[in-house]
Design a protein around this motif. Structure first.
Motif, PDB file in Angstrom:
ATOM      1  N   GLU A   1     -26.940 -22.844  28.048  1.00  0.00           N
ATOM      2  CA  GLU A   1     -27.437 -23.466  26.804  1.00  0.00           C
ATOM      3  C   GLU A   1     -27.103 -24.968  26.787  1.00  0.00           C
ATOM      4  O   GLU A   1     -27.873 -25.781  26.273  1.00  0.00           O
ATOM      5  CB  GLU A   1     -26.852 -22.783  25.559  1.00  0.00           C
TER       6      GLU A   1
ATOM      7  N   HIS B   1     -36.547 -20.083  26.852  1.00  0.00           N
ATOM      8  CA  HIS B   1     -36.290 -18.811  26.168  1.00  0.00           C
ATOM      9  C   HIS B   1     -37.454 -17.819  26.207  1.00  0.00           C
ATOM     10  O   HIS B   1     -37.234 -16.624  26.071  1.00  0.00           O
ATOM     11  CB  HIS B   1     -35.863 -19.048  24.720  1.00  0.00           C
TER      12      HIS B   1
ATOM     13  N   ASP C   1     -23.773 -23.315  20.386  1.00  0.00           N
ATOM     14  CA  ASP C   1     -25.094 -22.885  19.942  1.00  0.00           C
ATOM     15  C   ASP C   1     -25.074 -22.073  18.649  1.00  0.00           C
ATOM     16  O   ASP C   1     -25.431 -22.578  17.578  1.00  0.00           O
ATOM     17  CB  ASP C   1     -25.758 -22.086  21.079  1.00  0.00           C
TER      18      ASP C   1
ATOM     19  N   VAL D   1     -31.627 -17.389  30.172  1.00  0.00           N
ATOM     20  CA  VAL D   1     -32.104 -18.727  29.791  1.00  0.00           C
ATOM     21  C   VAL D   1     -32.156 -19.623  31.035  1.00  0.00           C
ATOM     22  O   VAL D   1     -33.087 -20.410  31.214  1.00  0.00           O
ATOM     23  CB  VAL D   1     -31.220 -19.351  28.693  1.00  0.00           C
TER      24      VAL D   1
ATOM     25  N   HIS E   1     -27.641 -13.053  27.890  1.00  0.00           N
ATOM     26  CA  HIS E   1     -28.656 -13.940  27.325  1.00  0.00           C
ATOM     27  C   HIS E   1     -28.707 -15.308  28.037  1.00  0.00           C
ATOM     28  O   HIS E   1     -29.765 -15.750  28.487  1.00  0.00           O
ATOM     29  CB  HIS E   1     -28.411 -14.112  25.828  1.00  0.00           C
TER      30      HIS E   1
HETATM   31 ZN   LIG Z   1     -30.272 -18.988  23.640  1.00  0.00          ZN
END
Ligand SMILES: [Zn+2]
Ligand SMILES: NC(=O)c1ccc[n+]([C@@H]2O[C@H](COP(=O)([O-])OP(=O)(O)OC[C@H]3O[C@@H](n4cnc5c(N)ncnc54)[C@H](O)[C@@H]3O)[C@@H](O)[C@H]2O)c1
Length: 366
Positions: free
Chosen positions: A186, A250, A138, A271, A267
């Motif tokens: 992700e 998100h 990412d 998600v 994070h």
């Molecule tokens: Zn992200």
């Protein structure tokens, strides 16, 4: 060697994925810089201990004049002060416009180093060597670089493309399992927005990926993730429209991250929670088949996260969503799914709907 092309008009570049690529960094740099070039190699304390030595050796063997610098770790250090201190060090040490910056580390090292590269002398060439799963799939792809401001994450930054991205999946072996889950979140996102069979593969291979049992398969999955991100970014480098689909999961994810206090959830974990909420919302707002949504929600719920939602303060989370909305011109835009691999941006979702979803999520996940 696997190669993915990022076809951004003005700055096309290649992402290379290969086991033991760390040992070949010098040879790769030789495609862009002549022997003797000064190289500033940025890393973190943890990555320094594990991998710096072999990268330095490779660069020196190829004749580069390399100096390494350890950036302070943690989201709180991703700030202008760190950048400013590094400008001082680089200028004092006579790095100039022909020097190279290399980022060896996770997304934090990549974002800070990239921002330094984008701004020092109005831009010096830059290479990413991402070492977390999240940064490999990412943050190292697409050219967003920057730092946080007291008022919020990633408020200061630039779009600045690297010369190349070198991904060595072997380095994932030393990564904390929670960090692997973040990258996995992700990766699933790419499946949801772009590729059903890839999504199924990633879901069915969950344990193989998270235990790094088959590094070839993990390399395939990194490659496909990067291809999907590269394709989207090439169509919309500066995030004027199409790139928005990368925000699937998100909006609510950020709200949870913020309201629970940064650090409780990572994070990528938020998600995963945000995608569960977005799938549920997609059934009512964008016509996603409830059976498909339930299948996916069930699979996402099986992923073990490092924290629990029981203390989620719904009103605080809503206020974070409201803030997000303000930042985005007063419209609350959600990336939802009409179908798996068919995303749609739905505008003007009522806050009341979001409240209902948050309450549902809190009950559903705990
Ligand atoms: Zn992200
Ligand atoms: N630029 C973008 O497009 C983009 C996209 C997503 C996220 N981000 C940013 O990325 C950052 C998060 O990045 P991250 O998830 O990589 O976290 P991180 O950079 O904080 O790395 C996590 C931890 O793992 C350690 N580490 C790194 N590689 C390791 C390895 N191979 N073995 C053992 N330990 C290792 C690091 O030292 C750090 O302590 C956030 O600041 C986020 O805003 C940027």
């Amino acid at each position: 060697m696997r190669t993915v092309s990022v076809n951004i008009k003005e700055h096309p570049y290649k992402i290379l994925i290969d086991q033991h690529l760390l040992m070949g960094v010098g040879l790769e740099l030789a495609r862009y810089a002549k022997s003797g070039t000064k190289v500033a190699l940025f890393t973190s304390k943890t990555v320094k201990k594990l991998y710096l030595e072999r990268v330095v050796r490779s660069l020196k063997t190829s004749g580069y004049n390399v100096e390494s610098f350890v950036l302070p770790s943690g989201e709180g250090e991703k700030k202008l002060k760190t950048v400013s201190e590094m400008y001082d060090v680089l200028i004092e040490n006579e790095f100039d416009r022909s020097s190279f910056i290399i980022a060896l580390g996770g997304g934090i090292v990549g974002d800070i180093s990239g921002f330094i590269a984008s701004s020092l002398y109005r831009g010096i060439p830059f290479i990413q060597i991402p070492t977390t799963l999240l940064s490999q799939v990412d943050s190292s792809v697409g050219g967003k670089v920057g730092v946080n401001h007291n008022a919020g994450k990633n408020l200061i930054g630039a779009f600045y493309q690297p010369k190349t991205v070198l991904i060595d999946p072997r380095v994932l072996k030393t990564l904390d399992p929670r960090e692997l889950i973040c990258g996995y979140g992700e990766i699933l996102k790419y499946g949801f927005i772009k590729d059903l069979s890839f999504l199924e593969l990633c879901i069915n291979s969950k344990n193989i990926i998270l235990d790094l049992k088959d590094i070839e398969l993990v390399s395939d999955i990194i490659q496909r993730s990067v291809e999907i991100k590269a394709e989207i970014v090439a169509e919309d480098e500066k995030e004027s429209g199409k790139r928005m689909v990368l925000n699937f999961g998100h909006t609510i994810g950020h709200a949870i991250e913020k309201s629970c206090g940064f650090g409780k959830f990572l994070h990528g974990e938020t998600v995963i929670l945000g995608m569960i909420a977005a799938l549920k919302l997609s059934v009512v707002e964008s016509g996603l088949d409830p059976q498909k949504a339930n299948w996916a929600i069930g699979k996402l719920k099986e992923i073990k996260l490092g924290s629990k939602l029981e203390n989620l303060d719904i009103e605080m989370a809503l206020s974070a969503v409201r803030h997000d909305k303000k930042v985005r011109d007063g419209e609350l835009n959600f990336v939802l799914l009409k179908d798996i691999a068919s995303p749609v941006v739905v505008k003007g979702i009522e806050l009341e709907k979001v409240r209902e979803i948050l309450i549902w999520l809190k009950n559903e996940v705990d």
